[in-house]
Design a protein around this motif. Structure first.
Motif, PDB file in Angstrom:
ATOM      1  N   ARG A 153       0.831  -1.205   0.000  1.00 55.46           N
ATOM      2  CA  ARG A 153       0.000   0.000   0.000  1.00 55.46           C
ATOM      3  C   ARG A 153       0.868   1.259   0.000  1.00 55.46           C
ATOM      4  N   ALA A 154       1.910   1.263   0.822  1.00 55.83           N
ATOM      5  CA  ALA A 154       2.781   2.445   0.905  1.00 55.83           C
ATOM      6  C   ALA A 154       3.478   2.705  -0.421  1.00 55.83           C
ATOM      7  N   GLU A 155       3.940   1.648  -1.080  1.00 58.30           N
ATOM      8  CA  GLU A 155       4.609   1.823  -2.371  1.00 58.30           C
ATOM      9  C   GLU A 155       3.651   2.363  -3.420  1.00 58.30           C
ATOM     10  N   ILE A 156       2.425   1.864  -3.434  1.00 57.22           N
ATOM     11  CA  ILE A 156       1.446   2.333  -4.412  1.00 57.22           C
ATOM     12  C   ILE A 156       1.099   3.793  -4.158  1.00 57.22           C
ATOM     13  N   LEU A 157       0.936   4.163  -2.888  1.00 57.00           N
ATOM     14  CA  LEU A 157       0.659   5.565  -2.563  1.00 57.00           C
ATOM     15  C   LEU A 157       1.795   6.467  -3.026  1.00 57.00           C
ATOM     16  N   GLY A 158       3.028   5.975  -2.939  1.00 54.38           N
ATOM     17  CA  GLY A 158       4.157   6.750  -3.424  1.00 54.38           C
ATOM     18  C   GLY A 158       4.115   6.938  -4.930  1.00 54.38           C
ATOM     19  N   ILE A 159       3.687   5.920  -5.649  1.00 49.56           N
ATOM     20  CA  ILE A 159       3.627   5.994  -7.113  1.00 49.56           C
ATOM     21  C   ILE A 159       2.584   6.998  -7.581  1.00 49.56           C
ATOM     22  N   VAL A 160       1.417   7.014  -6.935  1.00 52.35           N
ATOM     23  CA  VAL A 160       0.325   7.873  -7.391  1.00 52.35           C
ATOM     24  C   VAL A 160       0.304   9.210  -6.651  1.00 52.35           C
TER      25      VAL A 160
END
Length: 267
Positions: free
Chosen positions: A220-227
């Motif tokens: 979740r944290a990585e995806i939030l960083g991407i978007v």
């Protein structure tokens, strides 16, 4: 299933294809034996894979309807896959018959599917593109003939971002996309995550090893960083069944077992 006699000449029938595997899970007909074999192997590892595909498709429909009700009239569906029903232009037209939709993909089967689907549709078109470089769609003259980038556009990246291996590059790609969109534009996205069952990652990776595309499940944290270049609307990043579910929809007992996080971001 697809009639191989009618298949475009440049389609590889031997290498499993992720778009066609997804079509099989949705109950479509645009797939071949190699795709079905991988899909059945995936179901053996993740029995909820069919439910995950259907919930993914349902989320896209809800997000498109939400944006159409918000006044968005331009949609670009990048990496559009092969949905048997509920395509973006069909869903958008339910709310806004004047909506314009461009489908963009690089898969020859997807493009053939789009040609047949859009043969009698005036307000939709398809173009060839690399889904991993969505910002380049804005440079395509065919796209610009239909889409006014001075006005809000909704870009749909359905199961696209996890095919970009490097998370920093995925984030940079979205920053570039953010830069070519007008204020009031939106990003609709889904991304596979293995957080609910990290130990299954190796098995899933093995299943998909023979395919034409390789993806990376992220946290979740990585995806939030991407978007992060887009501002997520409520309820933020959520498992697909939990993003503004329809009141009449059956409740999914374990939404995290869809292994797919999704959201809508505002420019």
């Amino acid at each position: 299933m697809t009639d191989e006699r009618l298949t475009p000449a440049d389609v590889d029938l031997v290498t499993p294809n992720t778009a066609r595997i997804y079509d099989y899970l949705l109950g479509g007909k645009d797939h071949y034996a190699a795709d079905r074999e991988v899909a059945e192997q995936l179901l053996a590892v993740i029995p909820e894979a069919r439910t995950a595909a259907r919930e993914n498709q349902a989320f896209i429909g809800r997000a498109v309807r939400f944006l159409a009700r918000e006044g968005v009239r331009q949609f670009i569906d990048i990496g559009s896959k092969l949905p048997a029903r509920g395509n973006v232009h069909e869903v958008a037209a339910e709310v806004a018959p004047d909506a314009t939709v461009v489908f963009a993909d690089g898969d020859p089967v997807v493009l053939a599917h789009a040609r047949a689907l859009l043969a009698r549709t005036r307000r939709a078109a398809f173009v060839r593109c690399d889904p991993r470089r969505p910002e380049l769609v804005a440079e395509d003259p065919e796209v610009r003939a239909l889409i006014d980038f001075e006005r809000p556009v909704a870009v749909v990246l359905d199961r696209v971002l996890h095919f970009i291996e490097d998370a920093a590059e995925a984030a940079a790609t979205l920053r570039r996309l953010h830069g070519v969109l007008a204020p009031g534009s939106h990003l609709v996205f889904t991304h596979i995550t293995q957080e609910p069952e990290p130990e299954s990652g190796g098995d899933v990776g093995h299943v998909f090893k023979p395919t034409s595309g390789h993806f990376w499940g992220r946290s979740r944290a990585e995806i939030l960083g991407i978007v992060g270049s887009f501002e997520l609307v409520e309820p933020g990043l959520a498992y697909t069944p939990q993003w503004r579910p329809d009141a009449s929809a059956p409740r999914i007992a374990d939404p995290e077992r869809t292994f797919t996080l999704a959201g809508v971001g505002r420019r």
